[in-house]
Design a protein around this motif. Sequence first.
Motif, PDB file in Angstrom:
ATOM      1  N   HIS A 112      33.163  44.213  10.886  1.00  0.00           N
ATOM      2  CA  HIS A 112      32.647  44.624   9.575  1.00  0.00           C
ATOM      3  C   HIS A 112      31.433  43.800   9.157  1.00  0.00           C
ATOM      4  CE1 HIS A 112      32.363  44.916   5.233  1.00  0.00           C
ATOM      5  NE2 HIS A 112      32.726  43.650   5.143  1.00  0.00           N
ATOM      6  N   HIS A 167      33.784  53.213   5.146  1.00  0.00           N
ATOM      7  CA  HIS A 167      32.719  52.220   5.131  1.00  0.00           C
ATOM      8  C   HIS A 167      32.027  52.330   3.772  1.00  0.00           C
ATOM      9  CE1 HIS A 167      33.103  51.640   9.518  1.00  0.00           C
ATOM     10  NE2 HIS A 167      33.315  52.951   9.569  1.00  0.00           N
ATOM     11  N   CYS A 174      27.385  47.122   5.353  1.00  0.00           N
ATOM     12  CA  CYS A 174      28.620  47.818   5.043  1.00  0.00           C
ATOM     13  C   CYS A 174      29.363  46.977   4.023  1.00  0.00           C
ATOM     14  CB  CYS A 174      29.455  47.997   6.299  1.00  0.00           C
ATOM     15  SG  CYS A 174      31.011  48.791   5.949  1.00  0.00           S
ATOM     16  N   CYS A 212      36.094  46.978   7.158  1.00  0.00           N
ATOM     17  CA  CYS A 212      36.362  48.127   8.026  1.00  0.00           C
ATOM     18  C   CYS A 212      36.762  47.706   9.423  1.00  0.00           C
ATOM     19  CB  CYS A 212      35.138  49.029   8.078  1.00  0.00           C
ATOM     20  SG  CYS A 212      33.666  48.198   8.661  1.00  0.00           S
TER      21      CYS A 212
HETATM   22 CU1  CUA Z   1      31.933  49.393   7.987  1.00  0.00          CU
HETATM   23 CU2  CUA Z   1      32.588  47.384   6.891  1.00  0.00          CU
END
Ligand code: CUA
Length: 338
Positions: free
Chosen positions: A212, A166, A204, A208
């Motif tokens: 996300h 992340h 973030c 991910c």
């Molecule tokens: Cu955790 Cu994008």
Amino acid sequence: MIHFVIVAFLVAVSTYGLYTFVLTNEILLPFQASEQAVFIDGLFSVHWFFIAFFYSLIVVFVLYSVVVFRRRPGDESDGEHFEGNTKLEIVWTVIPLIIVMGLSFAGAQTLADVERRDPQAIEVNVVASQWNWRFEYPDYGIITNELVLPKDQQILLHMRSEDVIHSFWVPEFRVKQDVLPGDEDFTRDLRVTPNEYGEYRLRCAELCGQLHYNMLADVRVVSVSEFAGWAEIAAADCEADDVTCGEKWATQFGCVACHSQDGTVIVGPTWSGLADSTVTLADGSTVLADADYLVNSILEPNAQVHEGFSEGIMPPNFAESLTTEQIDQLVAFIQSLK
Ligand code: CUA
């Protein structure tokens, strides 16, 4: 000579326009809210000046030549040919060399300024997981999902991930750091000294997975006394009834990022109407969602997978991060939603 004056003028106007457009635009460059941001923006504006200048130099030259020196009707002559110009080659080698060396020096200096240590820094452990941020203040005994920081005090963030990579990013603070999974060696540190009161958003910044885009956390910069007051309340164990405490843990440990309370399916099964219902499992069998089932689903999420959801999505480590009391309170909260 007149061509030279016009080109120089156009390059100057274009450079100035591009330079100020980006640096004064609140959308492109949010305001600064940390001491580190001042150094980073200083370096950025130097880089941006050179980018704006060289971009303008090339584009103005090309467009000016295309328009002013275009072929006229009836003119079949070739342009003048020339080969080699030692003076020009030395100039366009030496000037960029000096610029690159200057930028390297400025970059190293900025990095040193941004990473300057304050021995009084407040330590916060940042734990990232799909798709949740958790903040632990070891000196205060706080675990929370909202990052509250005192103004004008350096914060030392120790960051690690429980699953994939992340990235910690609060645009107004400017600093950004990838958060890596793995053991202690992969813990990454980041220092930030917020210097503007306000509410910010941690995003973030590393792709991910499915949610996300929604991996956000609130960041609040408050006065030192407000911080002390908040810390006292946040550190207190949950004294309320089980359902209220369970709701608190569901938020703090990020359960609500995947389990809705209104029937919608986010990533995991909704908690609305779950307790005491008959659940069909992935293998086709059915099970009653009683307290035992709920506890087991938290401790060993892959043992009985709900139909329509895949194995391995839910973090399997809640047995370590939650106490038995917290789990019972979570179950009480889930049961209150039936
Ligand atoms: Cu955790 Cu994008």
